[in-house]
Design a protein around this motif. Sequence first.
Motif, PDB file in Angstrom:
ATOM      1  N   ILE A  17       9.488  78.226 -11.220  1.00 54.20           N
ATOM      2  CA  ILE A  17      10.556  79.009 -10.601  1.00 54.20           C
ATOM      3  C   ILE A  17      10.190  79.215  -9.127  1.00 54.20           C
ATOM      4  O   ILE A  17       9.021  79.399  -8.801  1.00 54.20           O
ATOM      5  CB  ILE A  17      10.723  80.372 -11.315  1.00 54.20           C
ATOM      6  CG1 ILE A  17      11.936  81.151 -10.786  1.00 54.20           C
ATOM      7  CG2 ILE A  17       9.446  81.199 -11.230  1.00 54.20           C
ATOM      8  CD1 ILE A  17      12.249  82.400 -11.585  1.00 54.20           C
ATOM      9  N   PRO A  18      11.153  79.135  -8.216  1.00 54.24           N
ATOM     10  CA  PRO A  18      10.837  79.306  -6.787  1.00 54.24           C
ATOM     11  C   PRO A  18      10.770  80.774  -6.368  1.00 54.24           C
ATOM     12  O   PRO A  18      11.557  81.253  -5.556  1.00 54.24           O
ATOM     13  CB  PRO A  18      11.987  78.566  -6.098  1.00 54.24           C
ATOM     14  CG  PRO A  18      13.136  78.748  -7.038  1.00 54.24           C
ATOM     15  CD  PRO A  18      12.549  78.721  -8.426  1.00 54.24           C
ATOM     16  N   HIS A  19       9.849  81.504  -6.973  1.00 53.29           N
ATOM     17  CA  HIS A  19       9.679  82.925  -6.680  1.00 53.29           C
ATOM     18  C   HIS A  19       8.208  83.241  -6.922  1.00 53.29           C
ATOM     19  O   HIS A  19       7.714  83.122  -8.039  1.00 53.29           O
ATOM     20  CB  HIS A  19      10.564  83.759  -7.597  1.00 53.29           C
ATOM     21  CG  HIS A  19      10.567  85.223  -7.275  1.00 53.29           C
ATOM     22  ND1 HIS A  19      11.672  86.021  -7.419  1.00 53.29           N
ATOM     23  CD2 HIS A  19       9.601  86.041  -6.801  1.00 53.29           C
ATOM     24  CE1 HIS A  19      11.389  87.265  -7.065  1.00 53.29           C
ATOM     25  NE2 HIS A  19      10.123  87.288  -6.685  1.00 53.29           N
ATOM     26  N   THR A  20       7.507  83.667  -5.873  1.00 55.68           N
ATOM     27  CA  THR A  20       6.053  83.779  -5.941  1.00 55.68           C
ATOM     28  C   THR A  20       5.572  84.701  -7.054  1.00 55.68           C
ATOM     29  O   THR A  20       4.703  84.332  -7.848  1.00 55.68           O
ATOM     30  CB  THR A  20       5.490  84.261  -4.596  1.00 55.68           C
ATOM     31  OG1 THR A  20       5.866  83.340  -3.585  1.00 55.68           O
ATOM     32  CG2 THR A  20       3.974  84.357  -4.643  1.00 55.68           C
ATOM     33  N   SER A  21       6.096  85.909  -7.131  1.00 52.01           N
ATOM     34  CA  SER A  21       5.616  86.858  -8.136  1.00 52.01           C
ATOM     35  C   SER A  21       5.822  86.337  -9.554  1.00 52.01           C
ATOM     36  O   SER A  21       5.010  86.592 -10.450  1.00 52.01           O
ATOM     37  CB  SER A  21       6.317  88.213  -7.969  1.00 52.01           C
ATOM     38  OG  SER A  21       5.955  88.805  -6.743  1.00 52.01           O
ATOM     39  N   ALA A  65       6.008  83.041 -10.324  1.00 46.62           N
ATOM     40  CA  ALA A  65       5.117  81.900 -10.486  1.00 46.62           C
ATOM     41  C   ALA A  65       3.685  82.344 -10.776  1.00 46.62           C
ATOM     42  O   ALA A  65       2.949  81.676 -11.518  1.00 46.62           O
ATOM     43  CB  ALA A  65       5.152  81.026  -9.238  1.00 46.62           C
ATOM     44  N   LEU A  66       3.275  83.479 -10.214  1.00 47.05           N
ATOM     45  CA  LEU A  66       1.925  83.984 -10.467  1.00 47.05           C
ATOM     46  C   LEU A  66       1.712  84.272 -11.948  1.00 47.05           C
ATOM     47  O   LEU A  66       0.618  84.069 -12.484  1.00 47.05           O
ATOM     48  CB  LEU A  66       1.670  85.248  -9.648  1.00 47.05           C
ATOM     49  CG  LEU A  66       1.529  85.056  -8.140  1.00 47.05           C
ATOM     50  CD1 LEU A  66       1.364  86.409  -7.448  1.00 47.05           C
ATOM     51  CD2 LEU A  66       0.351  84.152  -7.807  1.00 47.05           C
ATOM     52  N   THR A  67       2.764  84.748 -12.621  1.00 49.04           N
ATOM     53  CA  THR A  67       2.656  84.995 -14.057  1.00 49.04           C
ATOM     54  C   THR A  67       2.462  83.688 -14.811  1.00 49.04           C
ATOM     55  O   THR A  67       1.624  83.600 -15.720  1.00 49.04           O
ATOM     56  CB  THR A  67       3.912  85.726 -14.569  1.00 49.04           C
ATOM     57  OG1 THR A  67       3.960  87.034 -13.986  1.00 49.04           O
ATOM     58  CG2 THR A  67       3.900  85.849 -16.085  1.00 49.04           C
ATOM     59  N   ALA A  68       3.206  82.664 -14.444  1.00 47.15           N
ATOM     60  CA  ALA A  68       3.058  81.368 -15.108  1.00 47.15           C
ATOM     61  C   ALA A  68       1.661  80.797 -14.880  1.00 47.15           C
ATOM     62  O   ALA A  68       1.022  80.292 -15.806  1.00 47.15           O
ATOM     63  CB  ALA A  68       4.125  80.403 -14.597  1.00 47.15           C
ATOM     64  N   ILE A  69       1.162  80.895 -13.646  1.00 48.75           N
ATOM     65  CA  ILE A  69      -0.128  80.297 -13.304  1.00 48.75           C
ATOM     66  C   ILE A  69      -1.280  81.045 -13.971  1.00 48.75           C
ATOM     67  O   ILE A  69      -2.202  80.429 -14.521  1.00 48.75           O
ATOM     68  CB  ILE A  69      -0.313  80.280 -11.775  1.00 48.75           C
ATOM     69  CG1 ILE A  69       0.686  79.316 -11.135  1.00 48.75           C
ATOM     70  CG2 ILE A  69      -1.746  79.892 -11.391  1.00 48.75           C
ATOM     71  CD1 ILE A  69       0.769  79.432  -9.617  1.00 48.75           C
ATOM     72  N   ASN A  70      -1.252  82.365 -13.932  1.00 48.91           N
ATOM     73  CA  ASN A  70      -2.378  83.157 -14.430  1.00 48.91           C
ATOM     74  C   ASN A  70      -2.306  83.447 -15.920  1.00 48.91           C
ATOM     75  O   ASN A  70      -3.340  83.753 -16.525  1.00 48.91           O
ATOM     76  CB  ASN A  70      -2.457  84.479 -13.668  1.00 48.91           C
ATOM     77  CG  ASN A  70      -2.972  84.314 -12.253  1.00 48.91           C
ATOM     78  OD1 ASN A  70      -4.161  84.100 -12.050  1.00 48.91           O
ATOM     79  ND2 ASN A  70      -2.075  84.398 -11.276  1.00 48.91           N
ATOM     80  N   GLY A 110       9.818  86.336 -16.830  1.00 43.54           N
ATOM     81  CA  GLY A 110      11.211  86.747 -16.871  1.00 43.54           C
ATOM     82  C   GLY A 110      11.930  86.219 -15.642  1.00 43.54           C
ATOM     83  O   GLY A 110      11.403  86.270 -14.534  1.00 43.54           O
ATOM     84  N   LEU A 111      13.125  85.690 -15.824  1.00 42.45           N
ATOM     85  CA  LEU A 111      13.794  84.987 -14.728  1.00 42.45           C
ATOM     86  C   LEU A 111      14.649  85.894 -13.858  1.00 42.45           C
ATOM     87  O   LEU A 111      15.087  85.488 -12.782  1.00 42.45           O
ATOM     88  CB  LEU A 111      14.652  83.847 -15.300  1.00 42.45           C
ATOM     89  CG  LEU A 111      13.875  82.794 -16.104  1.00 42.45           C
ATOM     90  CD1 LEU A 111      14.808  81.689 -16.577  1.00 42.45           C
ATOM     91  CD2 LEU A 111      12.739  82.204 -15.285  1.00 42.45           C
ATOM     92  N   SER A 112      14.888  87.134 -14.281  1.00 34.30           N
ATOM     93  CA  SER A 112      15.689  88.032 -13.459  1.00 34.30           C
ATOM     94  C   SER A 112      14.836  88.602 -12.334  1.00 34.30           C
ATOM     95  O   SER A 112      13.607  88.576 -12.383  1.00 34.30           O
ATOM     96  CB  SER A 112      16.292  89.153 -14.312  1.00 34.30           C
ATOM     97  OG  SER A 112      15.269  89.877 -14.954  1.00 34.30           O
ATOM     98  N   ALA A 163       6.933  92.526 -15.216  1.00 36.16           N
ATOM     99  CA  ALA A 163       5.551  92.334 -15.655  1.00 36.16           C
ATOM    100  C   ALA A 163       4.605  93.305 -14.961  1.00 36.16           C
ATOM    101  O   ALA A 163       3.563  93.665 -15.508  1.00 36.16           O
ATOM    102  CB  ALA A 163       5.110  90.896 -15.395  1.00 36.16           C
ATOM    103  N   SER A 164       4.957  93.748 -13.755  1.00 40.84           N
ATOM    104  CA  SER A 164       4.089  94.679 -13.025  1.00 40.84           C
ATOM    105  C   SER A 164       4.120  96.076 -13.629  1.00 40.84           C
ATOM    106  O   SER A 164       3.248  96.902 -13.359  1.00 40.84           O
ATOM    107  CB  SER A 164       4.510  94.751 -11.549  1.00 40.84           C
ATOM    108  OG  SER A 164       5.782  95.370 -11.404  1.00 40.84           O
TER     109      SER A 164
END
Length: 232
Positions: free
Chosen positions: A73-77, A79-84, A90-92, A97-98
């Motif tokens: 997804i082109p959204h840093t926060s 993408a961080l969930t996917a990477i870590n 969640g796409l909205s 998650a925070s």
Amino acid sequence: FQYNDKEVLTAHALAELDEAVDTAAPNVVIIILESTSASAVSLVEDRYRYPTSPFLKSLAKNSLVANNAYAIIPHTSKALTAINCGVEPGLSRPIYASILGVGVDCLPQLLSKKGYTSAFFQSPTGRFENRKELISRYGFDDFYAMENIDTDGFEVANYFGYEDRTLLKPSKEWLEKQEEPFLAVYLTGATHHDYIPPPSFETFEFLENSNVKDYNSYLNCIRYVDCFLAEL
């Protein structure tokens, strides 16, 4: 271990792999490049046009390079969930998650069970999108952002914070203190909009067309980050 139609990772093989990790205890470093387009880096000579990243290119000669990799997804926060954490975020827009957590053990939490310490480093502000709390939910022991690193003598990169070289000193100090294997994750910031490299950084005219001035500035931000990676 091979995985195909005829061979699978058996429980015995997984146990051996787990034991090997315990024995070797490699340090793990993940560097995430903010807003970096594949077409803007020069990893593969016949595919990309701009000589923006000679250091990355030198690493690529002896590395595994994924030529067909896609951001979830082109959204840093997000993408961080996917990477870590290895799950689809969640796409909205809200960064739930925070506040609510991810629902699975993330990489820092998994590695902590093996005796690892962990730290997350970013040059931008840690206040945007609840980033400090998000990183805490992933299980990182330490979090470094603009608010708790020394920015004296460094230049503002964009409206999110200071240049990435601010991370070099705190990162070095943290690494030198580690007596156990560690996980260190870095998120760069210079390539974020509004794509202005630090004023003292020597820029190049990658594009001669004056109509693409903003893109030329973006490519110079890529070049800056490549220089930062070499120092890191």
